[in-house]
Motif scaffolding. Structure first.
Motif, PDB file in Angstrom:
ATOM      1  N   ASP A 172     -44.599 -27.800 -29.087  1.00 44.94           N
ATOM      2  CA  ASP A 172     -45.056 -28.462 -30.306  1.00 44.94           C
ATOM      3  C   ASP A 172     -44.023 -29.394 -30.934  1.00 44.94           C
ATOM      4  OD1 ASP A 172     -43.295 -26.507 -31.105  1.00 44.94           O
ATOM      5  OD2 ASP A 172     -44.577 -25.683 -32.658  1.00 44.94           O
ATOM      6  N   ARG A 173     -42.936 -29.685 -30.219  1.00 49.15           N
ATOM      7  CA  ARG A 173     -41.891 -30.559 -30.784  1.00 49.15           C
ATOM      8  C   ARG A 173     -41.263 -31.396 -29.671  1.00 49.15           C
ATOM      9  NH1 ARG A 173     -39.212 -30.414 -35.662  1.00 49.15           N
ATOM     10  NH2 ARG A 173     -37.151 -31.349 -35.666  1.00 49.15           N
ATOM     11  N   LEU A 174     -41.004 -32.665 -29.996  1.00 51.66           N
ATOM     12  CA  LEU A 174     -40.387 -33.602 -29.063  1.00 51.66           C
ATOM     13  C   LEU A 174     -39.271 -34.341 -29.796  1.00 51.66           C
ATOM     14  CD1 LEU A 174     -40.270 -35.286 -26.427  1.00 51.66           C
ATOM     15  CD2 LEU A 174     -42.080 -36.723 -27.411  1.00 51.66           C
ATOM     16  N   ASN A 175     -38.054 -34.220 -29.292  1.00 55.13           N
ATOM     17  CA  ASN A 175     -36.916 -34.962 -29.827  1.00 55.13           C
ATOM     18  C   ASN A 175     -36.476 -35.966 -28.774  1.00 55.13           C
ATOM     19  OD1 ASN A 175     -36.818 -33.421 -32.159  1.00 55.13           O
ATOM     20  ND2 ASN A 175     -35.293 -32.015 -31.351  1.00 55.13           N
ATOM     21  N   LEU A 176     -36.364 -37.216 -29.168  1.00 56.15           N
ATOM     22  CA  LEU A 176     -35.823 -38.245 -28.296  1.00 56.15           C
ATOM     23  C   LEU A 176     -34.415 -38.569 -28.788  1.00 56.15           C
ATOM     24  CD1 LEU A 176     -38.890 -40.656 -27.972  1.00 56.15           C
ATOM     25  CD2 LEU A 176     -38.206 -38.788 -26.447  1.00 56.15           C
ATOM     26  N   ARG A 177     -33.454 -38.622 -27.860  1.00 57.13           N
ATOM     27  CA  ARG A 177     -32.055 -38.891 -28.200  1.00 57.13           C
ATOM     28  C   ARG A 177     -31.531 -40.034 -27.340  1.00 57.13           C
ATOM     29  NH1 ARG A 177     -29.866 -34.940 -31.364  1.00 57.13           N
ATOM     30  NH2 ARG A 177     -31.035 -33.004 -31.500  1.00 57.13           N
ATOM     31  N   ASP A 178     -30.465 -40.660 -27.817  1.00 57.61           N
ATOM     32  CA  ASP A 178     -29.838 -41.705 -27.016  1.00 57.61           C
ATOM     33  C   ASP A 178     -28.795 -41.071 -26.099  1.00 57.61           C
ATOM     34  OD1 ASP A 178     -27.498 -41.299 -28.526  1.00 57.61           O
ATOM     35  OD2 ASP A 178     -27.757 -43.128 -29.689  1.00 57.61           O
TER      36      ASP A 178
END
Length: 164
Positions: free
Chosen positions: A147-153
């Motif tokens: 239920d959660r999506l984190n996009l990082r560099d």
């Protein structure tokens, strides 16, 4: 320091019942803990597998490009739907967008995204739209749960936080 449970939590009931387990059995994929003296059961089911594709993701916050992560401007929904066909599409708060993406393991990249060209209703919405598109372009790493999506560099900085 131990973490405190929020008011109304069932933590003490859960821990009490765990101490009252007499037997256990597997029922398909579920684990069933049978409590003493026929006082009930505790049933544990596996979480669904995390999937990038499928239902749309709703953006909660975006890297603002100035060293911070900002909440979405009220009344400007941002979203992303990742298709099995490797096309991402959604809303920028002012416009819709669409374009290719690649995803493998914990890495992601976005190709050129095309957007409609409607004017944003405020300068804040316009700045958010530009920050969101830049954050997607900068994203290289994925942290995914059901239920959660984190996009990082590549440096680990948060770019976009989404929920289902």
């Amino acid at each position: 320091m131990p973490a405190a449970c929020p008011p109304g939590s069932q933590d003490s009931v859960f821990l009490r019942d765990l101490r009252r387990v007499a037997t256990y059995v597997r029922d398909g994929e579920n684990l069933v803990l049978n409590l003493q003296i026929d006082s009930g059961n505790m049933v544990f089911s596996p979480q669904p597998a995390a999937s990038l594709t499928g239902a749309p993701w709703r953006v909660q916050s975006v890297n603002n490009g100035h060293g911070g992560v900002a909440s979405v401007v009220q009344g400007t929904p941002l979203s992303a739907t990742f298709g099995e066909d490797r096309i991402v599409s959604g809303e920028t708060g002012c416009n819709t967008y669409r374009g290719p993406y690649t995803y493998s393991g914990e890495t992601i990249s976005f190709g050129s995204l095309i957007t409609t060209r409607r004017a944003c209703l405020s300068e804040a919405a316009n700045a958010q739209e530009q920050a969101f598109l830049a954050a997607l372009a900068a994203s290289t790493r994925v942290e995914l749960s059901p239920d959660r999506l984190n996009l990082r560099d590549s440096g680990g900085a948060t770019q976009v936080v989404m929920v289902r």
